[in-house]
Write a protein that holds these residues in place. Structure first.
Motif, PDB file in Angstrom:
ATOM      1  N   ALA A  24       0.833  -1.200   0.000  1.00  0.00           N
ATOM      2  CA  ALA A  24       0.000   0.000   0.000  1.00  0.00           C
ATOM      3  C   ALA A  24       0.872   1.256   0.000  1.00  0.00           C
ATOM      4  O   ALA A  24       0.589   2.224  -0.708  1.00  0.00           O
ATOM      5  N   THR A  25       1.945   1.230   0.783  1.00  0.00           N
ATOM      6  CA  THR A  25       2.824   2.395   0.867  1.00  0.00           C
ATOM      7  C   THR A  25       3.611   2.583  -0.421  1.00  0.00           C
ATOM      8  O   THR A  25       3.803   3.718  -0.868  1.00  0.00           O
ATOM      9  N   LEU A  26       4.049   1.502  -1.036  1.00  0.00           N
ATOM     10  CA  LEU A  26       4.737   1.617  -2.334  1.00  0.00           C
ATOM     11  C   LEU A  26       3.805   2.190  -3.392  1.00  0.00           C
ATOM     12  O   LEU A  26       4.222   2.992  -4.237  1.00  0.00           O
ATOM     13  N   ASP A  91      -6.576   6.901   0.343  1.00  0.00           N
ATOM     14  CA  ASP A  91      -5.236   7.464   0.198  1.00  0.00           C
ATOM     15  C   ASP A  91      -4.956   8.778   0.911  1.00  0.00           C
ATOM     16  O   ASP A  91      -3.799   9.170   1.005  1.00  0.00           O
ATOM     17  N   THR A  92      -5.950   9.465   1.410  1.00  0.00           N
ATOM     18  CA  THR A  92      -5.713  10.803   1.958  1.00  0.00           C
ATOM     19  C   THR A  92      -4.684  10.803   3.088  1.00  0.00           C
ATOM     20  O   THR A  92      -3.725  11.581   3.057  1.00  0.00           O
ATOM     21  N   VAL A  93      -4.855   9.970   4.082  1.00  0.00           N
ATOM     22  CA  VAL A  93      -3.924   9.968   5.212  1.00  0.00           C
ATOM     23  C   VAL A  93      -2.529   9.541   4.757  1.00  0.00           C
ATOM     24  O   VAL A  93      -1.523  10.162   5.123  1.00  0.00           O
ATOM     25  N   SER A  94      -2.456   8.500   3.946  1.00  0.00           N
ATOM     26  CA  SER A  94      -1.166   8.002   3.475  1.00  0.00           C
ATOM     27  C   SER A  94      -0.415   9.072   2.685  1.00  0.00           C
ATOM     28  O   SER A  94       0.770   9.322   2.928  1.00  0.00           O
ATOM     29  N   ILE A  95      -1.091   9.727   1.755  1.00  0.00           N
ATOM     30  CA  ILE A  95      -0.445  10.768   0.947  1.00  0.00           C
ATOM     31  C   ILE A  95      -0.062  11.948   1.835  1.00  0.00           C
ATOM     32  O   ILE A  95       1.037  12.505   1.702  1.00  0.00           O
ATOM     33  N   LEU A 100       4.004  15.304   4.043  1.00  0.00           N
ATOM     34  CA  LEU A 100       4.478  16.063   5.200  1.00  0.00           C
ATOM     35  C   LEU A 100       5.923  15.699   5.526  1.00  0.00           C
ATOM     36  O   LEU A 100       6.781  16.578   5.676  1.00  0.00           O
ATOM     37  N   VAL A 101       6.204  14.418   5.593  1.00  0.00           N
ATOM     38  CA  VAL A 101       7.546  13.962   5.943  1.00  0.00           C
ATOM     39  C   VAL A 101       8.537  14.317   4.838  1.00  0.00           C
ATOM     40  O   VAL A 101       9.608  14.893   5.100  1.00  0.00           O
ATOM     41  N   PHE A 134       8.661   6.878   3.358  1.00  0.00           N
ATOM     42  CA  PHE A 134       8.225   5.491   3.216  1.00  0.00           C
ATOM     43  C   PHE A 134       8.311   4.766   4.562  1.00  0.00           C
ATOM     44  O   PHE A 134       7.371   4.067   4.961  1.00  0.00           O
ATOM     45  N   LEU A 135       9.427   4.945   5.271  1.00  0.00           N
ATOM     46  CA  LEU A 135       9.618   4.273   6.558  1.00  0.00           C
ATOM     47  C   LEU A 135       8.611   4.732   7.607  1.00  0.00           C
ATOM     48  O   LEU A 135       8.194   3.946   8.451  1.00  0.00           O
ATOM     49  N   ILE A 136       8.212   5.980   7.547  1.00  0.00           N
ATOM     50  CA  ILE A 136       7.245   6.496   8.523  1.00  0.00           C
ATOM     51  C   ILE A 136       5.806   6.177   8.122  1.00  0.00           C
ATOM     52  O   ILE A 136       4.963   5.878   8.969  1.00  0.00           O
ATOM     53  N   THR A 137       5.518   6.188   6.822  1.00  0.00           N
ATOM     54  CA  THR A 137       4.153   5.966   6.348  1.00  0.00           C
ATOM     55  C   THR A 137       3.744   4.493   6.402  1.00  0.00           C
ATOM     56  O   THR A 137       2.569   4.187   6.620  1.00  0.00           O
ATOM     57  N   THR A 138       4.684   3.578   6.266  1.00  0.00           N
ATOM     58  CA  THR A 138       4.341   2.146   6.268  1.00  0.00           C
ATOM     59  C   THR A 138       3.636   1.713   7.562  1.00  0.00           C
ATOM     60  O   THR A 138       2.579   1.078   7.498  1.00  0.00           O
ATOM     61  N   PRO A 139       4.142   2.041   8.750  1.00  0.00           N
ATOM     62  CA  PRO A 139       3.401   1.647   9.960  1.00  0.00           C
ATOM     63  C   PRO A 139       2.039   2.336  10.084  1.00  0.00           C
ATOM     64  O   PRO A 139       1.094   1.758  10.625  1.00  0.00           O
ATOM     65  N   VAL A 140       1.945   3.561   9.577  1.00  0.00           N
ATOM     66  CA  VAL A 140       0.645   4.256   9.578  1.00  0.00           C
ATOM     67  C   VAL A 140      -0.342   3.466   8.726  1.00  0.00           C
ATOM     68  O   VAL A 140      -1.487   3.222   9.139  1.00  0.00           O
ATOM     69  N   ASN A 141       0.093   3.046   7.539  1.00  0.00           N
ATOM     70  CA  ASN A 141      -0.781   2.266   6.664  1.00  0.00           C
ATOM     71  C   ASN A 141      -1.127   0.909   7.287  1.00  0.00           C
ATOM     72  O   ASN A 141      -2.266   0.451   7.177  1.00  0.00           O
TER      73      ASN A 141
END
Length: 158
Positions: A24-26, A91-95, A100-101, A134-141
């Motif tokens: 999902a993050t990719l 996708d809103t939160v992930s994007i 942001l990061v 990517f490293l920060i968004t993956t656990p969020v997803n």
């Protein structure tokens, strides 16, 4: 009648796999990277100031990020209005986290905002920002998918 095949992964409650989160993050990263690089290239090559260039890059990142999901959902036969709602929910939160990061990394890297397309600093800050994002968004997803939100919404329509 068993509806589990048509429901998002929320029946798993908090147990989304890391593999699913990475995919999902990719997916998100691909759309964000295309949009953001395009925006940065356009703004930088036109000699725009930093703020309008970043606004364009972020706007295009959201546009491309949503578009990837939108087209995938439309292929499943969903109508346009419903597909737009699904893409926004997925996708809103992930994007937003990704952007942001990534943009914080670029903004905080000394000289990166003034670097030109031919400068290694421009590309290393941009690509480094994507890696950290990517490293920060993956656990969020992973957390969101495990609760039936985010990209889990899309899986209900595949």
């Amino acid at each position: 009648m068993d509806h589990t095949a048509h429901e998002p992964e929320k029946h798993v409650h908090g147990t989304a796999s890391w593999g699913t989160a990475v995919k999902a993050t990719l997916h998100c990263l691909t759309g964000c990277a295309i949009g953001e690089i395009l925006g940065m290239v356009i703004g930088t090559s036109l000699g725009w100031a930093n703020v309008p260039t970043m606004v364009l890059a972020i706007g295009l990142a959201f546009l491309f990020g949503y578009s990837f999901t939108l087209f995938a959902v439309l292929r499943s036969g969903i109508g346009l209005k419903a597909a737009i709602r699904i893409a926004l929910a997925a996708d809103t939160v992930s994007i937003a986290v990704m952007e942001l990061v990534d943009n914080a990394i670029i903004a905080l890297t000394p000289g990166a905002m003034d670097a030109h397309l031919s400068d290694g600093l421009f590309w290393s800050a941009l690509l480094g920002g994507f890696a950290v994002a990517f490293l920060i968004t993956t656990p969020v997803n992973k957390w969101m998918i495990g609760r039936g939100r985010g990209h889990a919404v899309v899986h209900a329509h595949h």
